[in-house]
Design an enzyme around this catalytic site. Structure first.
Site, mmCIF file in Angstrom:
data_model
loop_
_atom_site.group_PDB
_atom_site.id
_atom_site.type_symbol
_atom_site.label_atom_id
_atom_site.label_comp_id
_atom_site.label_asym_id
_atom_site.label_seq_id
_atom_site.Cartn_x
_atom_site.Cartn_y
_atom_site.Cartn_z
ATOM 1 N N ASP A 1 65.927 117.138 -19.941
ATOM 2 C CA ASP A 1 67.120 116.880 -20.764
ATOM 3 C C ASP A 1 66.772 116.332 -22.153
ATOM 4 O OD1 ASP A 1 68.651 117.794 -18.715
ATOM 5 O OD2 ASP A 1 69.270 115.826 -17.989
ATOM 6 N N CYS B 1 76.344 123.491 -17.762
ATOM 7 C CA CYS B 1 75.520 124.169 -18.760
ATOM 8 C C CYS B 1 75.007 125.483 -18.209
ATOM 9 C CB CYS B 1 74.330 123.293 -19.160
ATOM 10 S SG CYS B 1 74.774 121.936 -20.237
ATOM 11 N N LYS C 1 75.511 109.258 -18.153
ATOM 12 C CA LYS C 1 76.371 110.347 -17.656
ATOM 13 C C LYS C 1 76.012 110.744 -16.228
ATOM 14 C CE LYS C 1 75.483 114.842 -18.756
ATOM 15 N NZ LYS C 1 75.523 115.909 -17.760
ATOM 16 N N ASN C 2 74.752 111.053 -16.003
ATOM 17 C CA ASN C 2 74.396 111.662 -14.718
ATOM 18 C C ASN C 2 74.434 110.675 -13.551
ATOM 19 O OD1 ASN C 2 74.321 114.138 -15.891
ATOM 20 N ND2 ASN C 2 72.092 114.189 -16.150
ATOM 21 N N ARG D 1 80.564 116.590 -23.887
ATOM 22 C CA ARG D 1 80.425 116.392 -22.437
ATOM 23 C C ARG D 1 79.476 115.240 -22.133
ATOM 24 N NH1 ARG D 1 77.757 120.946 -20.232
ATOM 25 N NH2 ARG D 1 77.549 119.450 -18.572
ATOM 26 N N ARG E 1 71.498 128.795 -11.248
ATOM 27 C CA ARG E 1 71.217 127.399 -10.866
ATOM 28 C C ARG E 1 71.539 127.266 -9.380
ATOM 29 N NH1 ARG E 1 73.679 123.286 -15.257
ATOM 30 N NH2 ARG E 1 72.219 121.831 -14.298
ATOM 31 N N PRO E 2 70.567 127.616 -8.521
ATOM 32 C CA PRO E 2 70.842 127.666 -7.084
ATOM 33 C C PRO E 2 71.155 126.293 -6.498
ATOM 34 C CG PRO E 2 68.486 127.926 -7.504
ATOM 35 C CD PRO E 2 69.163 127.907 -8.838
ATOM 36 N N ILE E 3 71.895 126.276 -5.381
ATOM 37 C CA ILE E 3 72.110 125.005 -4.656
ATOM 38 C C ILE E 3 71.657 125.144 -3.196
ATOM 39 C CG2 ILE E 3 73.971 124.116 -6.144
ATOM 40 C CD1 ILE E 3 75.901 124.907 -3.797
ATOM 41 N N ASP E 4 70.652 126.025 -2.993
ATOM 42 C CA ASP E 4 70.161 126.236 -1.628
ATOM 43 C C ASP E 4 69.660 124.946 -0.980
ATOM 44 O OD1 ASP E 4 68.169 126.746 -3.766
ATOM 45 O OD2 ASP E 4 66.768 126.775 -2.104
ATOM 46 N N GLN E 5 69.094 124.041 -1.771
ATOM 47 C CA GLN E 5 68.571 122.796 -1.193
ATOM 48 C C GLN E 5 69.709 121.859 -0.760
ATOM 49 O OE1 GLN E 5 65.187 122.414 -0.519
ATOM 50 N NE2 GLN E 5 65.396 124.566 -1.114
ATOM 51 N N ARG F 1 79.260 121.148 -13.672
ATOM 52 C CA ARG F 1 78.251 121.303 -12.631
ATOM 53 C C ARG F 1 78.366 120.204 -11.570
ATOM 54 N NH1 ARG F 1 74.348 124.529 -10.317
ATOM 55 N NH2 ARG F 1 72.478 123.383 -9.825
HETATM 56 N N1 EPU Z 1 66.997 123.871 -7.668
HETATM 57 C C1 EPU Z 1 66.874 124.794 -6.665
HETATM 58 N N2 EPU Z 1 67.687 124.674 -5.569
HETATM 59 C C2 EPU Z 1 68.597 123.677 -5.454
HETATM 60 C C3 EPU Z 1 68.721 122.727 -6.476
HETATM 61 C C4 EPU Z 1 67.903 122.857 -7.583
HETATM 62 O O1 EPU Z 1 66.058 125.714 -6.742
HETATM 63 O O2 EPU Z 1 69.294 123.631 -4.430
HETATM 64 C C5 EPU Z 1 66.142 123.966 -8.868
HETATM 65 C C6 EPU Z 1 66.978 124.201 -10.103
HETATM 66 O O3 EPU Z 1 67.246 125.568 -10.301
HETATM 67 C C7 EPU Z 1 66.105 123.621 -11.182
HETATM 68 C C8 EPU Z 1 65.396 122.460 -10.479
HETATM 69 O O4 EPU Z 1 65.522 122.729 -9.082
HETATM 70 O O5 EPU Z 1 65.149 124.553 -11.586
HETATM 71 C C9 EPU Z 1 65.981 121.092 -10.765
HETATM 72 O O6 EPU Z 1 67.395 121.113 -10.557
HETATM 73 P P1 EPU Z 1 68.228 119.800 -10.177
HETATM 74 O O7 EPU Z 1 68.924 120.067 -8.905
HETATM 75 O O8 EPU Z 1 67.334 118.612 -10.270
HETATM 76 O O9 EPU Z 1 69.273 119.772 -11.360
HETATM 77 P P2 EPU Z 1 70.810 119.442 -11.280
HETATM 78 O O10 EPU Z 1 71.040 118.405 -10.247
HETATM 79 O O11 EPU Z 1 71.603 120.681 -11.217
HETATM 80 C C10 EPU Z 1 70.681 117.458 -12.937
HETATM 81 C C11 EPU Z 1 71.368 117.068 -14.202
HETATM 82 C C12 EPU Z 1 70.916 117.968 -15.330
HETATM 83 C C13 EPU Z 1 69.395 117.881 -15.447
HETATM 84 C C14 EPU Z 1 68.720 118.194 -14.107
HETATM 85 C C15 EPU Z 1 67.215 117.990 -14.109
HETATM 86 C C16 EPU Z 1 73.490 116.231 -13.449
HETATM 87 C C17 EPU Z 1 74.943 116.435 -13.350
HETATM 88 N N3 EPU Z 1 72.809 117.208 -14.028
HETATM 89 O O12 EPU Z 1 71.055 118.809 -12.696
HETATM 90 O O13 EPU Z 1 71.509 117.430 -16.491
HETATM 91 O O14 EPU Z 1 68.942 118.789 -16.413
HETATM 92 O O15 EPU Z 1 69.279 117.329 -13.079
HETATM 93 O O16 EPU Z 1 66.889 116.671 -14.401
HETATM 94 O O17 EPU Z 1 72.963 115.207 -13.046
HETATM 95 C C18 EPU Z 1 72.228 117.424 -18.718
HETATM 96 O O18 EPU Z 1 72.577 116.237 -18.557
HETATM 97 O O19 EPU Z 1 72.168 117.970 -19.841
HETATM 98 C C19 EPU Z 1 71.844 118.219 -17.550
HETATM 99 C C20 EPU Z 1 71.803 119.549 -17.573
#
Ligand code: EPU
Length: 422
Positions: free
Chosen positions: A306, A117, A22-23, A398, A122-126, A93
């Site tokens: 996950d 989810c 999926k991811n 999903r 779930r910040p996207i500051d990075q 997401r």
């Molecule tokens: N984070 C920040 N700032 C950012 C981005 C992330 O502080 O700009 C923090 C998040 O809050 C979190 C950590 O960094 O605490 C990791 O977040 P990441 O960005 O790696 O997660 P994501 O990209 O939003 C993906 C998967 C998730 C999986 C996570 C961690 C997708 C679409 N989603 O999410 O998948 O849990 O990586 O491996 O690829 C799932 O499949 O069930 C799922 C939730």
């Protein structure tokens, strides 16, 4: 609305074939926006998040053809940026990948706020830090995120403050067509990052180092079409490994890359589960009882967040007291209350769950509070005595292709039934 009804207590035996990841698929589908040519994707898992992503591309003017053999042809030659449908975007997401893909293709982006989810904030500051490093000016409002890059997108160096899967993929998408070279330090190393990079390289991108902390992207003028097969889903595979162990069955899990499963395999072996690895399959069986362990989730190659709810369900019926620390995502223990309904004894304190193993679970009515929480409910239901009913199964759909069909084939008594409303 539908629910799952499971009559538990039956060991799973036989073989199950794992679908594409999926991811990885989500990053790759939105990556197609960067290519003015035909892309054929094979081994796409036909789950609801994938269907939603394809619909988003269609609504943006992409041509998407689903072939009878399961492959999907995507042609975004005539796609238009800035018009992604908010009603669909907010359902998932991963639609945040449109930010990187629109910025890469059009030099600007306008995308609705994404969903997915619910783990709280779930910040996207990075991601934003990354877009700014490439020359983007980012404006965030309640409904939209806009990025403008008046002087074009230019390669730069970026050090992520936290390891982020989505941020790393978004940087790949935004920078492959940029002028100059981009270097991402402290990049995520998950197999899906490598798969997205491999896909882009197959389309003519020049990306090196994916799968390590440092990824280099040398910008190219344009990308071309290709045929690409998505890597097998390590989380789906891990979920079936734990389902085999929880029901004390024996499953041959096919179409896997055993290396991707190492952290999961290691913890299961520590519990007493037997795991035999082959080239592209593993066989999992479990004695009774299984032992308690301590575990912390970490970015790859650590034990994946996950797979946290699923192993919690297994530890709930293993001997002794286990400690499970969530080291990646905030607030990922909401499902524990649902496991308690089935008879599990679990206390949560901040990022740590303390699980006191019980001798068995009993069927009850529970909810899938999110995708992997839903998988944990399925595992617990399969291992419980009596009937378990799981509601809100759209979360499970999903991420798991044909979970009912795959489980039935290996002996589970599981049905999807319509919820009767008055
Ligand atoms: N984070 C920040 N700032 C950012 C981005 C992330 O502080 O700009 C923090 C998040 O809050 C979190 C950590 O960094 O605490 C990791 O977040 P990441 O960005 O790696 O997660 P994501 O990209 O939003 C993906 C998967 C998730 C999986 C996570 C961690 C997708 C679409 N989603 O999410 O998948 O849990 O990586 O491996 O690829 C799932 O499949 O069930 C799922 C939730």
């Amino acid at each position: 609305m539908e629910k799952l009804v499971i009559r538990g207590g039956k060991p799973l035996n036989g073989s199950v074939v794992i679908s594409g990841m999926k991811n990885a698929a989500l990053g790759i589908i939105f990556g197609c926006l960067l290519v003015k040519d035909k892309i054929t994707l094979e081994d796409l898992p036909l789950i609801s998040d994938v269907k939603l992503s394809l619909d988003i591309l269609r609504r943006m003017g992409g041509e998407v053809t689903e072939n009878e053999d399961g492959s999907v042809v995507i042609d975004c030659t005539n796609a238009v940026g800035g018009i992604s449908p908010c009603d669909l975007v907010k359902k998932m997401r991963a639609s945040y990948y449109l930010l990187g893909a629109e910025l890469g293709r059009f030099g600007r982006a306008k995308v609705g706020r994404s969903g997915g989810c619910d783990f709280g904030s779930r910040p996207i500051d990075q991601h934003i830090k990354g877009f700014e490093a490439l020359g983007g000016v980012v404006t965030v409002s309640d409904d939209y995120i806009r990025i403008e890059a008046e002087n074009g997108i230019r390669g730069n160096e970026l050090f992520f403050d936290v390891i982020t899967v989505g941020g790393t993929i978004n940087m790949l998408l935004a920078s492959v067509l940029a002028e100059g070279t981009t270097v991402i330090e402290n990049a995520a190393k998950e197999p899906h990052i490598v798969d997205v990079a491999n896909f882009l390289n197959t389309c003519g991108a020049v990306i090196t180092g994916a799968g390590t902390d440092t990824i280099k992207i040398k910008g190219v003028k344009e990308l071309h079409g290709c045929t690409y097969a998505i890597v097998p889903d390590m989380i789906e595979a891990g979920t079936y490994m734990i389902a085999a162990a929880a029901t004390r069955g024996c499953l041959r899990i096919e179409n896997v890359i055993p290396k991707h499963l190492e952290s999961i395999t290691a913890k299961l072996v520590e519990m007493g589960v037997s795991v035999d690895e082959f080239d592209d399959a593993i066989v999992v069986s479990a004695p009774d009882p299984l032992r308690h362990i301590n575990l912390k989730t970490l970015p790859y190659p650590g034990y994946p967040t996950d797979m946290q709810p699923q192993i919690c369900a297994l530890l709930a019926i293993s001997e002794g007291t286990s400690h499970l620390i969530e080291g990646v995502i905030e607030n990922r223990f909401r499902y524990v209350e649902e496991l308690r309904r089935l008879g599990a004894s679990i206390d949560v304190n901040g990022k740590t769950a303390t699980i006191n193993g019980v001798s068995g679970l009993h069927g009850a009515r529970v909810r899938a509070v999110d995708l992997r929480a839903g998988a944990a409910m399925v595992i617990a239901g399969l291992a419980s005595d009596g009937v378990t009913e799981i509601e809100d199964i759209h979360h499970i759909e999903r991420g798991y292709h044909d979970i009912v069909g795959k489980l039935k084939k290996v002996g589970a008594d599981i049905e999807k039934v319509e919820i009767q409303t008055l």
